[in-house]
Write a protein that holds these residues in place. Structure first.
Motif, PDB file in Angstrom:
ATOM      1  N   ALA A 131       0.874  -1.263  -0.067  1.00 30.13           N
ATOM      2  CA  ALA A 131      -0.144   0.072   0.059  1.00 30.13           C
ATOM      3  C   ALA A 131       0.729   1.146  -0.048  1.00 30.13           C
ATOM      4  O   ALA A 131       0.238   2.410   0.147  1.00 30.13           O
ATOM      5  CB  ALA A 131      -0.981   0.099   1.171  1.00 30.13           C
ATOM      6  N   ARG A 132       2.288   1.297  -0.114  1.00 24.53           N
ATOM      7  CA  ARG A 132       3.134   2.267  -0.115  1.00 24.53           C
ATOM      8  C   ARG A 132       3.617   2.572  -1.328  1.00 24.53           C
ATOM      9  O   ARG A 132       3.837   1.804  -2.291  1.00 24.53           O
ATOM     10  CB  ARG A 132       4.331   2.096   0.972  1.00 24.53           C
ATOM     11  CG  ARG A 132       3.700   2.044   2.447  1.00 24.53           C
ATOM     12  CD  ARG A 132       2.860   2.855   2.883  1.00 24.53           C
ATOM     13  NE  ARG A 132       2.587   3.001   4.304  1.00 24.53           N
ATOM     14  CZ  ARG A 132       1.717   2.323   4.941  1.00 24.53           C
ATOM     15  NH1 ARG A 132       1.045   1.253   4.675  1.00 24.53           N
ATOM     16  NH2 ARG A 132       1.570   2.522   6.307  1.00 24.53           N
ATOM     17  N   GLY A 133       4.209   3.835  -1.419  1.00 22.42           N
ATOM     18  CA  GLY A 133       4.713   4.132  -2.988  1.00 22.42           C
ATOM     19  C   GLY A 133       6.458   4.240  -2.793  1.00 22.42           C
ATOM     20  O   GLY A 133       6.928   4.438  -3.815  1.00 22.42           O
ATOM     21  N   GLY A 134       6.924   4.010  -1.697  1.00 24.65           N
ATOM     22  CA  GLY A 134       8.247   4.073  -1.423  1.00 24.65           C
ATOM     23  C   GLY A 134       9.062   5.317  -1.083  1.00 24.65           C
ATOM     24  O   GLY A 134      10.224   5.031  -0.714  1.00 24.65           O
ATOM     25  N   ALA A 135       8.337   6.165  -1.144  1.00 25.48           N
ATOM     26  CA  ALA A 135       8.985   7.784  -1.007  1.00 25.48           C
ATOM     27  C   ALA A 135       8.658   7.877   0.671  1.00 25.48           C
ATOM     28  O   ALA A 135       9.246   8.785   1.108  1.00 25.48           O
ATOM     29  CB  ALA A 135       8.328   8.774  -1.735  1.00 25.48           C
ATOM     30  N   GLU A 136       7.979   7.117   1.361  1.00 23.89           N
ATOM     31  CA  GLU A 136       7.828   7.498   2.906  1.00 23.89           C
ATOM     32  C   GLU A 136       9.250   7.419   3.584  1.00 23.89           C
ATOM     33  O   GLU A 136       9.999   6.618   3.459  1.00 23.89           O
ATOM     34  CB  GLU A 136       7.131   6.157   3.297  1.00 23.89           C
ATOM     35  CG  GLU A 136       5.409   6.122   2.717  1.00 23.89           C
ATOM     36  CD  GLU A 136       5.394   5.469   1.452  1.00 23.89           C
ATOM     37  OE1 GLU A 136       4.254   5.390   1.001  1.00 23.89           O
ATOM     38  OE2 GLU A 136       6.478   5.027   1.087  1.00 23.89           O
ATOM     39  N   LEU A 137       8.953   8.447   4.606  1.00 19.97           N
ATOM     40  CA  LEU A 137      10.325   8.505   5.350  1.00 19.97           C
ATOM     41  C   LEU A 137       9.942   7.732   6.868  1.00 19.97           C
ATOM     42  O   LEU A 137       9.083   7.986   7.245  1.00 19.97           O
ATOM     43  CB  LEU A 137      10.515  10.157   5.830  1.00 19.97           C
ATOM     44  CG  LEU A 137      10.977  10.981   4.680  1.00 19.97           C
ATOM     45  CD1 LEU A 137      11.398  12.187   4.839  1.00 19.97           C
ATOM     46  CD2 LEU A 137      12.355  10.310   3.746  1.00 19.97           C
ATOM     47  N   LEU A 138      10.970   6.942   7.319  1.00 14.43           N
ATOM     48  CA  LEU A 138      11.011   6.260   8.500  1.00 14.43           C
ATOM     49  C   LEU A 138      12.054   6.407   8.967  1.00 14.43           C
ATOM     50  O   LEU A 138      13.080   6.383   8.505  1.00 14.43           O
ATOM     51  CB  LEU A 138      10.425   4.590   8.078  1.00 14.43           C
ATOM     52  CG  LEU A 138      11.258   3.930   7.089  1.00 14.43           C
ATOM     53  CD1 LEU A 138      10.910   2.335   7.482  1.00 14.43           C
ATOM     54  CD2 LEU A 138      10.977   4.247   5.559  1.00 14.43           C
ATOM     55  N   THR A 139      11.893   6.129  10.281  1.00 16.30           N
ATOM     56  CA  THR A 139      13.119   6.082  11.360  1.00 16.30           C
ATOM     57  C   THR A 139      13.597   4.688  11.478  1.00 16.30           C
ATOM     58  O   THR A 139      12.984   3.939  12.366  1.00 16.30           O
ATOM     59  CB  THR A 139      12.652   6.938  12.680  1.00 16.30           C
ATOM     60  OG1 THR A 139      12.022   8.219  12.394  1.00 16.30           O
ATOM     61  CG2 THR A 139      13.835   7.172  13.454  1.00 16.30           C
ATOM     62  N   THR A 140      14.840   4.546  11.168  1.00 14.74           N
ATOM     63  CA  THR A 140      15.441   3.430  11.237  1.00 14.74           C
ATOM     64  C   THR A 140      16.654   3.439  12.402  1.00 14.74           C
ATOM     65  O   THR A 140      16.818   4.490  13.129  1.00 14.74           O
ATOM     66  CB  THR A 140      15.935   2.804  10.176  1.00 14.74           C
ATOM     67  OG1 THR A 140      17.399   3.401  10.092  1.00 14.74           O
ATOM     68  CG2 THR A 140      15.166   2.807   8.874  1.00 14.74           C
ATOM     69  N   VAL A 141      17.205   2.358  12.883  1.00 17.13           N
ATOM     70  CA  VAL A 141      18.270   2.356  13.841  1.00 17.13           C
ATOM     71  C   VAL A 141      19.432   3.347  13.200  1.00 17.13           C
ATOM     72  O   VAL A 141      20.289   3.766  14.144  1.00 17.13           O
ATOM     73  CB  VAL A 141      18.624   1.172  14.221  1.00 17.13           C
ATOM     74  CG1 VAL A 141      19.500   0.273  12.967  1.00 17.13           C
ATOM     75  CG2 VAL A 141      19.707   0.771  15.378  1.00 17.13           C
TER      76      VAL A 141
END
Length: 217
Positions: A131-141
């Protein structure tokens, strides 16, 4: 070595590049679930290093669970711009003593039917990614990343550790083509980043064994 944003085989966040990355992740996740379904009663058998099979499967399942968790933690900016950059940035964490314990804890969390738990997790996370487009920003380690750049790191982990699981179970490791291509691309990037391309090329072409302890990670 500085790596360009979007490297690591993701192809960016739009069009066929994201679709290929998503397909690679899907293939790796479902291969992992199919392989976990073959464990039977061997959850306490040797898995990898100090892990038994349950802990190895638990550790591998974290490659799915972190995608789910990180999507709930939006980032404000990009700190790491590529899949290879993620592995370079997290080497110290990956070598720490906590990894083994987290694997055991994740294995225990799979409950009385670990294979079913893996299958449910895989399908739930695949639905989220689909359901995502790939441009989403997420917080990783490692800091803020685009989903399109983070996802290949999870494909790599799923692919390598499912191959580990196949070895532990004594079954053929038939890696899905898209997952294999993306994972090998990432191996090549990491080898180049550390000036280790020559031993990788020589080993891959049958020109002797790799140096003792050789790894791109």
């Amino acid at each position: 070595m500085t790596l360009p944003a979007g490297s690591g085989g993701s192809g960016g966040s739009e069009g066929s590049g994201w679709e290929r990355s998503r397909d690679a992740f899907t293939g790796a996740a479902r291969w992992f679930a199919r392989t976990a379904a073959q464990v039977g009663d061997r959850w306490g058998a040797p898995g990898l290093g100090e892990w038994d099979v349950r802990a190895l499967v638990g550790h591998t399942s974290r490659s799915l669970l972190t995608v789910e968790a990180y999507l709930q933690r939006p980032a404000a900016a990009v700190d790491v711009g590529s899949a290879a950059g993620y592995f370079l940035a997290t080497r110290e964490v990956a070598a720490g003593p906590g990894v083994a314990q987290r694997g055991r804890e994740a294995g225990a969390a799979l409950g009385d039917d670990p294979a079913a738990a893996v299958a449910r997790t895989a399908e739930r996370v695949l639905a989220l990614v689909g359901a995502r487009g790939g441009a989403e920003l997420l917080t990783t380690v490692a800091g803020g990343m685009r989903l399109a750049d983070y996802l290949p790191t999870r494909t790599f982990e799923l692919t390598v550790h499912t191959a580990d699981l196949c070895a532990a179970l004594g079954v053929p490791a038939r890696v899905p083509a898209a997952a294999a291509l993306q994972s090998l691309h990432l191996v090549a990037e990491l080898a180049v980043a550390d000036d280790r391309a020559a031993p990788l090329l020589l080993t891959a072409t049958g020109r002797g064994a790799p140096p003792a302890g050789f790894s791109v990670l």
